[in-house]
Motif scaffolding. Structure first.
Motif, PDB file in Angstrom:
ATOM      1  N   TYR A  50      35.275  20.880 -31.684  1.00  0.00           N
ATOM      2  CA  TYR A  50      35.675  19.950 -30.626  1.00  0.00           C
ATOM      3  C   TYR A  50      36.431  20.682 -29.513  1.00  0.00           C
ATOM      4  O   TYR A  50      36.240  20.385 -28.330  1.00  0.00           O
ATOM      5  N   CYS A 266      29.283  16.462 -36.672  1.00  0.00           N
ATOM      6  CA  CYS A 266      30.209  16.273 -35.549  1.00  0.00           C
ATOM      7  C   CYS A 266      29.571  16.636 -34.218  1.00  0.00           C
ATOM      8  O   CYS A 266      29.816  15.981 -33.201  1.00  0.00           O
ATOM      9  N   PRO A 271      33.780  12.984 -32.014  1.00  0.00           N
ATOM     10  CA  PRO A 271      34.978  12.571 -32.746  1.00  0.00           C
ATOM     11  C   PRO A 271      35.073  11.057 -32.911  1.00  0.00           C
ATOM     12  O   PRO A 271      34.501  10.297 -32.138  1.00  0.00           O
TER      13      PRO A 271
END
Length: 282
Positions: A50, A266, A271
């Protein structure tokens, strides 16, 4: 009778405790940033993924393990006399299944069984845990394989995606869909059917509304749900997962466990994605 070594890949999103307790083999897929190829869960974590996406503004690509990766993982167990059951990510989503099948032909016939989960994330993990239980009871490789294939059509996998941003960056929705979805706060709910990710429906409004709809869909199957295991899987949504776990336990009386999604999942969903996975008993 040979021991059965259960394998899956990193997209199965198994709890580390289960992997250790039941000696489950996990073969990582790859997360690829430009020329850099990283093993999912080994060389990169979801938090690191991320951070890189936020920094670079683009998503990584993902890649399946090669046949050579599978051969290297399988060989030590075959040489020590074990049989192997490998449960793969859906063949409609990745070449992991095909590559594992190629690898299995390099070993004596009948020693390795490769099963297409026709699922992803903890939908695979649920099948893995069924296989583990059957192997512990002393079932043969053929029997465990048959069990997994019989459970497979009855696995229900549904999850709420918090933002369309990752679907947009990954080319799965247009810029206009992303803009409109963001403005109207549209939460897509994805279901796995016949090995494919399909949009089940869209919920407009607060995230809690979409999660409640997903929960109600699961509870509609309450009388048919296998009470052995329901899985709530999430990425960066622990509090929501705990709330779903509590309600599912109270409403179904089932064992409900929480797992976290790995980097491959992911990178596609982003998220605060959260899902409920179970299987029904006919």
């Amino acid at each position: 009778m040979p021991r059965i070594k259960i394998f899956s890949d990193s997209t199965s999103d198994l709890n580390p405790e289960w992997i250790q307790t039941y000696d489950i083999g996990v073969i990582p897929l790859y997360v690829v940033f430009g020329d850099e190829s990283l093993k999912d869960g080994v060389e990169i974590t979801p938090e690191q993924l991320y951070a890189r996406v936020d920094q670079d503004g683009r998503l990584p690509k993902t890649a399946a393990p090669s046949p050579a990766d599978f051969m290297a993982a399988f060989r030590p167990y075959i040489e020590q006399g074990d049989d192997i059951l490998y449960i793969s990510l859906s063949s409609d989503l990745s070449s992991t299944y095909q590559n594992a099948k190629i690898a299995s032909t390099e070993f004596p016939e009948g020693r390795i069984s490769v099963v297409d989960s026709l699922n992803l994330s903890s939908g695979i993990g649920l099948l893995v845990m069924k296989a583990v239980q059957a192997a512990e009871k002393g079932q043969t490789l053929a029997e465990v394989t048959k069990l997994v294939e019989s459970v497979r059509p009855h696995v229900r996998t549904e999850f709420v995606i918090d933002t369309l941003e990752y679907l947009y960056k990954g080319g799965r929705c247009s810029g206009m869909q992303n803009l409109i979805g963001s403005l109207l706060k549209i939460r897509p709910v994805i279901r796995v059917a016949d090995g494919k990710m399909t949009p089940a429906y869209k919920v407009r409004g607060k995230r809690e509304k979409a999660m409640d709809q997903m929960l109600q869909n699961s509870l509609a199957d309450k009388e048919q749900i296998d009470k052995d295991l329901i899985i709530v899987v999430h990425t960066m949504a622990k509090e929501d997962a705990l709330a779903l776990q509590k309600t599912l336990q109270e409403q179904t009386g089932a064992r409900v466990e929480i797992t976290t999604a790995g980097c491959v999942i992911c990178s596609h969903c982003g998220p605060k994605t959260i899902g409920i996975i179970y299987h029904t008993v006919v």
